[in-house]
Write an enzyme that holds these catalytic residues in place. Sequence first.
Site, PDB file in Angstrom:
ATOM      1  N   ASP A  81      -1.532  23.063  -8.572  1.00 56.40           N
ATOM      2  CA  ASP A  81      -0.164  23.510  -8.316  1.00 56.40           C
ATOM      3  C   ASP A  81       0.037  24.983  -8.648  1.00 56.40           C
ATOM      4  OD1 ASP A  81       0.218  20.875  -7.691  1.00 56.40           O
ATOM      5  OD2 ASP A  81       2.126  20.714  -8.741  1.00 56.40           O
ATOM      6  N   CYS A 122      -4.957  16.568 -13.387  1.00 55.54           N
ATOM      7  CA  CYS A 122      -3.839  17.468 -13.112  1.00 55.54           C
ATOM      8  C   CYS A 122      -2.682  16.808 -12.372  1.00 55.54           C
ATOM      9  CB  CYS A 122      -4.345  18.723 -12.418  1.00 55.54           C
ATOM     10  SG  CYS A 122      -5.271  19.773 -13.575  1.00 55.54           S
ATOM     11  N   ASP A 123      -1.722  17.639 -11.981  1.00 57.47           N
ATOM     12  CA  ASP A 123      -0.345  17.224 -11.727  1.00 57.47           C
ATOM     13  C   ASP A 123      -0.154  15.995 -10.853  1.00 57.47           C
ATOM     14  OD1 ASP A 123      -0.211  19.647 -13.013  1.00 57.47           O
ATOM     15  OD2 ASP A 123       1.521  20.335 -11.911  1.00 57.47           O
ATOM     16  N   LYS A 124      -0.704  15.986  -9.640  1.00 64.50           N
ATOM     17  CA  LYS A 124      -0.437  14.868  -8.727  1.00 64.50           C
ATOM     18  C   LYS A 124      -1.547  13.834  -8.733  1.00 64.50           C
ATOM     19  CE  LYS A 124       3.159  17.141  -7.785  1.00 64.50           C
ATOM     20  NZ  LYS A 124       2.789  18.254  -8.673  1.00 64.50           N
ATOM     21  N   GLU A 491       7.905  23.122  -6.147  1.00 60.69           N
ATOM     22  CA  GLU A 491       8.265  23.479  -7.514  1.00 60.69           C
ATOM     23  C   GLU A 491       8.875  24.875  -7.531  1.00 60.69           C
ATOM     24  OE1 GLU A 491       4.807  23.059  -9.948  1.00 60.69           O
ATOM     25  OE2 GLU A 491       5.042  20.888 -10.111  1.00 60.69           O
ATOM     26  N   SER A 517       8.215  23.030 -12.006  1.00 58.56           N
ATOM     27  CA  SER A 517       6.943  22.905 -12.696  1.00 58.56           C
ATOM     28  C   SER A 517       7.184  22.379 -14.099  1.00 58.56           C
ATOM     29  CB  SER A 517       6.273  24.279 -12.778  1.00 58.56           C
ATOM     30  OG  SER A 517       5.280  24.299 -13.767  1.00 58.56           O
TER      31      SER A 517
END
Length: 613
Positions: A81, A122-124, A491, A517
């Site tokens: 991201d 990480c994020d997703k 984001e 974020s």
Amino acid sequence: MIPYRSRTSTHGRNMAGARGLWRATGMTDSDFGKPIIAVVNSFTQFVPGHVHLKDLGQLVAREIEAAGGVAKEFNTIAVDDGIAMGHDGMLYSLPSREIIADSVEYMVNAHCADAMVCISNCDKITPGMMMAAMRLDIPVVFVSGGPMEAGKVNIDGELRAVDLIDAMIEAANPDRTDAEVDEFEKNACPTCGSCSGMFTANSMNCLAEALGLALPGNGSTLATHADREALFRRAGRRIVELTKAYYEGGDTGVSARGIATKAAFENAITLDIAMGGSTNTILHLLAMAREGEVDFTLADIDRLSRVTPCLCKVAPAVQNVHMEDVHRAGGIFGILGELGRAGKLDTSVRTIHEDTMAEALSKWDIAVTNNPEVQELFLAAPGGVRTTQAFSQARRYKDLDTDREKGVIRSAKHAFSKDGGLAVLFGNIAEMGCVVKTAGVDDSILKFSGPAVICESQEEACERILKKRVKAGDVVIIRYEGPRGGPGMQEMLYPTSYLKAMQLGKECALITDGRFSGGTSGLSIGHVSPEAAEGGAIGLLHEGDIIEIDIPNRTINAKVSAEEFAKRRAEMDAKGAAAWKPVEERPRKVSRALKVYAAHVGNASLGAVRLDP
């Protein structure tokens, strides 16, 4: 006894062809009676949180095979991201969550795997894999790549702990020289791992512990530390035990949905609120619950946000506390222990490693255990050496942070605040709700009122902020950035970072139907639902409308009468094909893949999941 799924393709004369193919992967006669366990990796050289995962899938696979299973590894995608931020790449971030969930479901169901170990970070990636796990409802263990070490920068004679967000903010700060910005850039991300603050990636990996789907230490043990290797090895052994308990013992309580019940989801969001996690976690928990048919909604989050204290503040909410500091204070089980003593947890829920959360707390909460192995784990410290290698150092702190009055983790009695770090707001511009990370909001602006500055894209907001066309007291509205309107629900890290850089972080509010974020702080309110593109009232706001925000009372309203809103809605609907779209066409490339996503996605109050046709 529950039949092994894998026997669909490994047993019976009619499966001779399938067995022939299995043999070509290395299986032999003795393997066809064993459980087949998918090792779901997410290695990529694009993402620092995943760059060190290449060999870890096979590390887990060897443990699975030593414990009596057959391990088969595959990879899924991972988007960074931070690298995708600030350009059209961010349109793909949230949609990638659905691609990850689909790809895991497709691979596991196509090959009839019995269980899986998910190696995420990480994020997703973590939520995408969790969504798949909830769909599949088979035994699963999550083990993440671990947090990055915090960077260190000497600024104005002071050694500061820094991270990616500091580099972004300082780059926009006109008072910083190029040399100073270069110093931040080169030191913000010193090692492999997920970015070092309580951003989305680390938040989700911490919540995996509270959900009961990951081993203790998963969310806080540094990616670089040698102790993390034991987590991967233990995950490989434990999944075989869980798989046999499920299929041979008939224990349905060890499947993904058996562990991640509504009570477990409530424990997870309680932790999230207590530690001021990323607002993205709300989106992901709602999505996971929906995939698992768990009755967990924004109303539950709202209810719990009103009674859960804030026990931990980590960057970006505060400057000098990062995941390595949370780990030294006992990690996630340190926070869960304090929540348990305050009566805020359901400790009867199961976990993948203990029969109940109560048993897990008695073993892993440093405030109550004298187990030297547990204390040794939480002494794992950063190495302070730039590296992309997992398990590359074994440095230890001299002592633990057990101060629950003024330390990194507080008791409920000494909480940072009596209500927690996340809140859900409702009002006439967010009838289905919106969210704010209150842990990052200064007390002076918990109640805020000001005129709307209307921006119909993130880019327009950035331009207005940098050109000083936003002033103290303004409420920046960024709309048509929701799941459908973006599409992809970008984001808004750059606008919030620029507000900070312009010394407006405590002087302005920002409201969007997009998201933020995990690195965002300040009065940043996202996930406004319904979004503008689906007819939400945020799309009816005019420049200068007065917006009133009241976090203590959980309200957000425009000082616009119902009659005026009705008039504006009629005028908007009369535009026909141009209705509920930005006034001016944006220079944005929306691919066919993103158009398909936009056509099927629901709003943020539903987790931004695809809706059934």
